[in-house]
Design a protein around this motif. Structure first.
Motif, PDB file in Angstrom:
ATOM      1  N   SER A 264      19.443  -0.656   3.497  1.00 40.11           N
ATOM      2  CA  SER A 264      19.486  -1.635   2.414  1.00 40.11           C
ATOM      3  C   SER A 264      19.388  -3.066   2.941  1.00 40.11           C
ATOM      4  N   PRO A 265      18.567  -3.912   2.292  1.00 40.06           N
ATOM      5  CA  PRO A 265      18.493  -5.328   2.673  1.00 40.06           C
ATOM      6  C   PRO A 265      19.606  -6.157   2.035  1.00 40.06           C
TER       7      PRO A 265
ATOM      8  N   GLY B 182       0.812  -1.208   0.000  1.00 43.82           N
ATOM      9  CA  GLY B 182       0.000   0.000   0.000  1.00 43.82           C
ATOM     10  C   GLY B 182       0.838   1.246   0.000  1.00 43.82           C
ATOM     11  N   GLU B 183       1.972   1.187   0.733  1.00 38.37           N
ATOM     12  CA  GLU B 183       2.865   2.348   0.786  1.00 38.37           C
ATOM     13  C   GLU B 183       3.500   2.605  -0.569  1.00 38.37           C
ATOM     14  N   GLU B 184       3.806   1.491  -1.295  1.00 36.50           N
ATOM     15  CA  GLU B 184       4.396   1.644  -2.612  1.00 36.50           C
ATOM     16  C   GLU B 184       3.417   2.332  -3.561  1.00 36.50           C
ATOM     17  N   VAL B 185       2.114   1.996  -3.423  1.00 37.18           N
ATOM     18  CA  VAL B 185       1.116   2.626  -4.274  1.00 37.18           C
ATOM     19  C   VAL B 185       0.999   4.109  -3.944  1.00 37.18           C
ATOM     20  N   LYS B 186       1.089   4.446  -2.654  1.00 36.27           N
ATOM     21  CA  LYS B 186       1.078   5.860  -2.269  1.00 36.27           C
ATOM     22  C   LYS B 186       2.255   6.587  -2.901  1.00 36.27           C
TER      23      LYS B 186
ATOM     24  N   ILE C  74       4.865  -4.540  -7.464  1.00 33.04           N
ATOM     25  CA  ILE C  74       5.388  -5.906  -7.437  1.00 33.04           C
ATOM     26  C   ILE C  74       6.265  -6.090  -6.206  1.00 33.04           C
ATOM     27  N   ASP C  75       6.037  -7.151  -5.468  1.00 36.79           N
ATOM     28  CA  ASP C  75       6.854  -7.455  -4.296  1.00 36.79           C
ATOM     29  C   ASP C  75       8.210  -7.976  -4.763  1.00 36.79           C
TER      30      ASP C  75
ATOM     31  N   PRO D 147      13.862  -1.535  -2.064  1.00 36.20           N
ATOM     32  CA  PRO D 147      13.200  -0.880  -0.937  1.00 36.20           C
ATOM     33  C   PRO D 147      14.027   0.275  -0.383  1.00 36.20           C
ATOM     34  N   ASN D 148      13.335   1.331   0.018  1.00 39.48           N
ATOM     35  CA  ASN D 148      13.946   2.504   0.668  1.00 39.48           C
ATOM     36  C   ASN D 148      14.865   3.309  -0.246  1.00 39.48           C
TER      37      ASN D 148
END
Length: 396
Positions: free
Chosen positions: A346-347, A2-6, A38-39, A105-106
């Motif tokens: 970073s992951p 949801g955050e990615e869509v925002k 996309i995850d 991410p991030n």
């Protein structure tokens, strides 16, 4: 998700603004968009149905195709994104390939996605990189480039260096709508603020982090900025990340491609070139591979006058040499601070703290020589100006 869509909504809030710019400048075409995300953590087999749905959403001509018409493979897993090659065969036997780029991410902490999406259509229209075909919640779709990625050692090959220099000159001529103010120091100070406010969960890494003097780094940045300001370096739209992984070559056609404009912005000509030279160090960060003066002059001649490289004046060569080798220091500072932020967010399993220390150490190692070069050049320029005549190039 949801955050990615925002985040996507914030990026595509530029839609009306881009349309106005397009009308005013007659440049970029409208780009299909999707609210899907996309995850990126999913394995490829689980990601495929989502990628297929994305392609159908973006490109209506494929909306009725079965999933079996799509094949997906990983192109690369970079520091800030994942690249996938998607091949599609329709009912008539026609085949297409495209690239899906998924943001890590991030990455919004170190990459201005709004700035990137604003520039991409115009760079594409000017013939640079892959063509932008669509955007979605946490990535973009581009045309597939049939070429090999360069290795770090390729960049120092004189023939390839000539191609890079010539194309970089053309890249620097592209006009991107919006402010033409250089963003280098704004980005560096932003990184400094973000890096100075971190807290790392790993206790050993946190102890290393706490040993860093951000007051010292800020003082170094201020001193370097003051010096580079005196050089009055030309401002251009710069790639800012021209490492080997962002250079592709079709050996059969002899065509070179610049890709991945995530860090692109208006910046200083010498910074973009210096940052490229620093990348000669390769994956092992061997900065002894930084090009010597002769190799730099070969690059500069190709950059300044690719059709008649031997007609470039000594004065122009020296000016670009000093400019580049002063901004060399800014490149080390930029990526050192970038690494600190990545150490927190970073992951990816990479020792970013050690990379920070490496780049900041290289900055301090090169500082005296680079400052001396610039200061001598500026002193001579002032002296010549006061006498209202030209001085011969320095022998340094």
């Amino acid at each position: 998700m949801g955050e990615e869509v925002k985040n996507y909504d914030a990026l595509t809030g530029m839609k009306d603004e881009r349309a106005a710019e397009k009308k005013a400048e007659g440049a970029a075409p409208s780009i299909p968009s999707s609210s899907m995300a996309i995850d990126i953590s999913l394995p490829l087999d689980q990601m495929k149905p989502r990628i297929v749905d994305l392609c159908k959403d973006l490109f209506k001509r494929w909306s009725s195709l079965d999933e079996s018409c799509f094949s997906i493979e990983t192109v690369s897993g970079g520091i800030t994104n994942l690249l996938l090659k998607v091949s599609v065969r329709d009912d008539r036997g026609n085949s297409d390939s495209l690239t899906v780029r998924l943001y890590g991410p991030n990455t919004d902490l170190v990459i201005d996605r709004k700035r990137e999406l604003q520039a991409l259509p115009h760079l594409s229209a000017a013939g640079f990189g892959a063509k932008l075909l669509g955007i979605f919640g946490n990535g973009m779709v581009q045309s597939f480039i049939d070429a090999r990625t360069l290795s770090p050692s390729d960049m120092s090959d004189p023939k390839i260096a000539f191609k890079i220099a010539r194309q970089l000159r053309q890249f620097h001529k592209v006009a991107i709508p919006g402010s033409k103010e250089p963003q280098l120091w704004n980005d560096i100070f932003k990184f400094l603020d973000e890096a100075a406010a971190l807290k790392i969960e790993d206790s050993a890494k946190q102890a290393t982090y706490e040993s860093i003097s951000f007051q010292e780094i800020q003082a170094e940045i201020n001193e370097l900025k003051d010096l580079t300001d005196l050089l009055n370096a030309p401002v251009v739209f710069a790639h800012n990340d021209l490492l080997s992984g962002n250079l592709m070559l079709n050996d059969k056609e002899g065509r070179l491609y610049f890709i991945d404009f995530e860090y692109g912005s208006y910046s200083y000509r010498g910074y973009d070139i210096a940052n490229h030279f620093n990348e000669y160090a390769g994956f092992d960060c061997d900065y002894s591979l930084y090009p010597d003066k002769d190799a730099q002059y070969h690059f500069f001649r190709s950059y300044l006058e690719s059709d008649k490289p031997h007609e470039v004046s000594d004065k122009d060569l020296e000016a670009l040499y000093v400019e580049t080798n002063t901004f060399r220091l800014a490149s080390h500072i930029y990526w050192a601070l970038w690494a600190l932020i990545q150490a927190k967010v970073s992951p990816i399993d990479f020792d970013y703290l050690s990379y920070f220390l490496l780049r900041f150490h290289e900055y301090k190692k090169q500082k005296e020589g680079c400052f001396s070069l610039a200061q001598k050049y500026l002193s001579r320029s002032i002296s010549c100006s006061s006498r209202r005549n030209s001085c011969p190039p320095s022998e340094d």
